[in-house]
Design an enzyme around this catalytic site. Sequence first.
Site, short mmCIF file in Angstrom:
data_model
loop_
_atom_site.label_atom_id
_atom_site.label_comp_id
_atom_site.label_asym_id
_atom_site.label_seq_id
_atom_site.Cartn_x
_atom_site.Cartn_y
_atom_site.Cartn_z
N ILE A 68 27.27 -16.72 -117.17
CA ILE A 68 28.02 -16.16 -115.86
C ILE A 68 26.94 -16.78 -114.73
O ILE A 68 25.77 -16.48 -114.51
CB ILE A 68 28.16 -14.71 -115.88
CG1 ILE A 68 29.04 -14.35 -114.61
CG2 ILE A 68 26.92 -13.96 -116.06
CD1 ILE A 68 29.61 -13.02 -114.60
N SER A 69 27.75 -17.44 -113.80
CA SER A 69 26.88 -17.99 -112.74
C SER A 69 26.37 -17.15 -111.76
O SER A 69 26.71 -16.13 -111.65
CB SER A 69 27.74 -18.90 -111.73
OG SER A 69 28.29 -20.03 -112.64
N GLN A 70 25.08 -17.60 -111.29
CA GLN A 70 24.24 -16.54 -110.16
C GLN A 70 25.34 -16.35 -109.09
O GLN A 70 26.06 -17.28 -108.69
CB GLN A 70 23.16 -17.59 -109.88
CG GLN A 70 22.43 -17.02 -108.83
CD GLN A 70 21.21 -18.04 -108.17
OE1 GLN A 70 21.23 -18.95 -108.86
NE2 GLN A 70 20.32 -17.53 -107.37
#
Length: 219
Positions: A68-70
């Site tokens: 899950i992206s920053q």
Amino acid sequence: MAFKFVDNYRERGARKKLVTQLRDERKIEDKRVLDAIGKVQRHFFFDETFWNQAYRDIAFPIGEGQTISQPYTVAYQTQLLNIREGDKVLEIGTGSGYQTCILLELGAVVYTIERQEKLYQRAKLFLTKMGYRPNFFLGDGSRGIAECAPYDKILVTAGAPFVPEIMLKQLKVGGTMVIPVGDEKSQKMVTVMRVSDTDYERIELDTFRFVPLVGDQAW
């Protein structure tokens, strides 16, 4: 997910703190993007054991070799897209579905594609339970989704070795693509605007590190 959708005071406070950090330290200026991040409950995308990590400005593993992206990366890419209500947006790489929810909160009509079947099935079930209704597709995102083109905006959430020509042709004239381009270790964030049937304007921006875009038109 075994837990119930409970958004308590602690998570609301952590989300507010994250938004403040993105605005004041990371210099995200688009209030609509910040409001969307303040609304989407990121901890629900984590196993309950790791809820204390959900509002840190970090990427986090979600299985199948993906993350899950920053939050900063999500905010940065979304701000570049300049989403307007009703924009038809193609998202390459559904992943957890968190970025998908941000786009939907901004009023986009989202077409999202994921190549990993487990992630596709998980996101489809989970986002539907949360009340979000994107158009889900399973397949090779490096080829876009030609049958639903053209798109106002295209967002690629994995690092590509080049900008796929097949995706560019799916943009409307006046449309914008945001895509990280480089090698497997680091990529430059690139925006491409289609200015006519045959002409594009390309701008290279900051350096990031994404998981690789895998497919016929990628790695």
